[in-house]
Design an enzyme around this catalytic site. Structure first.
Site, PDB file in Angstrom:
ATOM      1  N   HIS A   5     -69.178  46.984  -4.536  1.00 41.73           N
ATOM      2  CA  HIS A   5     -67.945  46.830  -5.445  1.00 41.73           C
ATOM      3  C   HIS A   5     -66.716  46.683  -4.450  1.00 41.73           C
ATOM      4  O   HIS A   5     -66.753  46.794  -3.492  1.00 41.73           O
ATOM      5  CB  HIS A   5     -67.824  48.135  -6.201  1.00 41.73           C
ATOM      6  CG  HIS A   5     -67.894  49.351  -5.311  1.00 41.73           C
ATOM      7  ND1 HIS A   5     -68.912  49.902  -4.793  1.00 41.73           N
ATOM      8  CD2 HIS A   5     -66.845  50.030  -4.582  1.00 41.73           C
ATOM      9  CE1 HIS A   5     -68.762  51.068  -4.210  1.00 41.73           C
ATOM     10  NE2 HIS A   5     -67.413  51.275  -4.031  1.00 41.73           N
TER      11      HIS A   5
ATOM     12  N   CYS B   4     -64.440  58.132  -2.506  1.00 41.30           N
ATOM     13  CA  CYS B   4     -64.817  57.111  -1.604  1.00 41.30           C
ATOM     14  C   CYS B   4     -63.718  56.326  -1.440  1.00 41.30           C
ATOM     15  O   CYS B   4     -62.564  56.353  -2.101  1.00 41.30           O
ATOM     16  CB  CYS B   4     -66.150  56.468  -2.090  1.00 41.30           C
ATOM     17  SG  CYS B   4     -65.846  55.561  -3.632  1.00 41.30           S
TER      18      CYS B   4
END
Length: 628
Positions: free
Chosen positions: A67, A176
């Site tokens: 991603h 993250c």
């Protein structure tokens, strides 16, 4: 917003053609581009690769979620691809990945988009969803499965499992770098395991859309401990005086039970506050120093990970130029080749030259955020120009970072009207000036040290070189991707930059041995392994020849007392033999792909690796007990 508004028939491929990680990324990027979701295909792919360089998005359980959030995305979208055979995606559990979701988020993605993306990440933690997707044969079936399980609900404040545990509510924070996938998967893994254990838990998620489920001061005060599973910065001062467990976000996904149990036992040091140090009442000075080293290691690895693309690209181009002869880039040599000179110039005078400035810049940025980047780059450039080498870059990075932290602290009481010019004028001006002044006087002694180390290595006799190779090779297997492994790897890169290729050959050989040795062990000592381990052994052949040392981690985790000594011994033997065979490796990577550019006999290099792998396999076969 429903997930199926982002995942459509146009962005689904029911059978991936790719068999390697890079090819999967390329194929899914092409799917998004053909669907008209990207502004710039090349830039988006680079953003995906940059995210992979931080940590793999192969989360295990057969799932990979590459991603990126970037301006290269025209419209938020999700691409899906499936591989029945499986692809080695460097997953956290070492197993092949079968289901791939590539998330493309715009730089200014709105909240509804981000919530849909986070729900997808959470949904994939459900084994029933994964199985259904794997069994689906048409695009319509895939969309129906996703739509059925897509529940647009408010995030729960906590996992309430009845009466609170005697120890109190466990708290956790997940985060993250991108804040799209791993953040929510770690949160779901922790909440799911807490429910199984009957533990009351609340998880704060620091995602792209901001923090959710924010922990209150009262909750923090009453909690037995706080789990911080994060790969990016989290507000920590609020946890002062509490037991805090700090781990990578991947551990929140892989080890939720262990983390929760440690929290309940308060098996963690106490966070002291802005100093960032942790120390419990019974924590020894040695443990406090160890935590301090963890911060140093984090900053160092931030520099190294961002430096690697320059090192790998530039180093391999330099190595390719040697195919026409070691002096093929020199116009005065009989070996001179114009193309070799061009390739060597691109790789050496440009890409490889940026290695030290980039290292220093990102170390400083890790310490002081963006204001540290420019002073770090300038200090690193001065080190590179002054022949201070890798050591100079390290010192410049840490020097610039902590100088900017000091400048920030000293300027904290300036009038509020000057707040806007601090990051654009005060920090860069003073940071570059003071870093430059100090580096100016450090260049000469650092250059002398750099030259001295190189002369020392050049002057080592055969016996000493063999010992050096033995140590470096063994270091690659002690923690297989951890700090000791990275220390050896970093030393090898520094030696390449200094023009000494022998140490890195030993390091790369040592890194290939663990998965290869265990693959051989599962083949020739089948009665010592379970059926699943024998299957994993087949994948280990490919991981070993591709220099993926982490392929041995599942075996080491299952039987550390027998496996770790075996792999360390085999790697040490391989490292020592490369020195005996006088092998050098100018390319800053391992695997069979770099064998054509090996300095020395590539067949002897392969022999050294195979001997090390056989030593590991035999030791494992002799030490392990048969499976009953």
């Amino acid at each position: 917003m429903k997930i199926t508004e982002l995942l459509t028939k146009e962005t689904i491929t029911t059978e991936l053609l790719s068999t390697a990680k890079e090819d999967v990324i390329e194929e899914l990027v092409a799917v998004l581009d053909e669907a008209g979701k990207l502004e710039d295909k090349v830039s988006f792919k680079k953003a995906i690769q940059d995210r992979e360089a931080q940590s793999t998005t192969g989360i295990g359980e057969g799932i990979a979620i590459p991603h990126a959030k970037t301006v290269a995305v025209k419209a938020p979208a999700i691409a899906f691809g499936k591989s029945i055979a499986g692809v080695d995606y460097e997953s956290l559990d070492g197993a092949p990945s079968h289901l791939f979701f590539m998330i493309a988020a715009t730089e200014g993605a709105n909240q509804t988009h981000l919530e849909a993306l986070s729900r997808l990440s959470s949904m994939l933690m459900d084994s029933d969803v994964r199985k259904a997707l794997l069994d689906a044969s048409t695009k319509e079936e895939i969309l129906e499965i996703i739509d059925t399980h897509d529940k647009d609900e408010e995030e729960e404040e906590s996992t309430d499992n009845g009466a609170p545990t005697k120890q109190g509510q466990v708290l956790a924070v997940t985060a993250c770098p991108t804040g799209i996938a791993h953040t929510y998967m770690a949160a779901d893994a922790l909440k799911g395991k807490a429910k199984d254990l009957g533990v009351d838990i609340k998880v704060e998620t620091n995602g792209s859309g901001g923090a959710k489920n924010i922990l209150t001061q009262e909750e923090i005060q009453n909690a037995p401990a706080i789990i911080v599973a994060a790969d990016t910065k989290v507000e920590m001062d609020r946890f002062k005086g509490k037991h805090v467990i700090e781990v990578p976000v991947a551990d929140g996904i892989r080890r939720p039970q262990e983390l929760i149990e440690k929290a309940l036992k308060q098996d963690a040091p106490i966070y002291k506050g802005t100093s960032g140090s942790l120390e419990g009442e019974e924590t020894t000075q040695k443990e406090a120093q160890k935590k301090q080293r963890g911060g140093f290691y984090k900053h160092l690895m931030n520099g190294v990970s961002n430096m690697l693309p320059f090192v790998v690209g530039g180093g391999i181009l330099i190595a390719i130029s040697f195919l026409w002869g070691i002096n093929s880039a020199d116009p005065n040599s009989e070996e001179y080749n114009k193309f070799a000179e061009i390739v060597n110039s691109i790789g050496g005078a440009n890409a490889f030259f940026l290695m030290v400035p980039v290292l220093a810049g990102f170390i400083a940025m890790s310490i002081a955020d963006r204001p540290g980047f420019a002073p770090g780059m300038v200090g690193g450039l001065m080190a590179a120009n002054g022949n201070a080498g890798f050591l100079g870059g390290l010192i410049a990075g840490f020097l610039a970072g902590y100088l900017v932290v000091l400048i920030k602290y000293l300027s904290r009481k300036l009038p509020e009207v000057l707040e806007g010019i601090k990051p654009v004028l005060i920090y860069p001006l003073l940071g570059i000036f003071f870093t430059g002044i100090i580096m100016y006087f450090l260049i000469e002694p650092l250059s002398a040290i750099n030259t001295g180390v190189q002369n020392w290595l050049d002057g080592l006799g055969t016996g000493n070189l063999v010992l050096l190779g033995l140590i470096l090779g063994g270091m690659m297997s002690i923690d297989m991707g951890g700090p000791i492994n990275k220390a050896a790897f970093t030393f090898g890169i520094a030696m390449i930059e200094a023009g000494n290729y022998g140490p890195h050959a030993a390091i790369m050989a040592g890194g290939m041995v663990p998965p290869l040795g265990l693959a051989l062990a599962t083949t020739f000592f089948k009665n010592k392994f379970t059926d699943s381990e024998r299957k994993a052994g087949i994948a280990s052949y490919f991981m070993g020849f591709s220099f993926i040392t982490e392929g041995a981690i599942p075996f080491a985790a299952a039987d550390p007392m027998r496996v770790i000594p075996s792999v360390v011994t085999g790697s040490a033997v391989a490292g020592a033999l490369t020195m005996v065979f006088n092998i050098g490796l100018p390319a800053p990577h391992g695997g069979i792909f770099v064998f054509p550019v090996v300095n020395g006999n590539p067949f002897l290099y392969l022999l050294a690796i195979l001997i090390g792998a056989i030593v590991t396999a035999v030791m494992v076969g002799l030490l392990k007990k048969p499976i009953k």
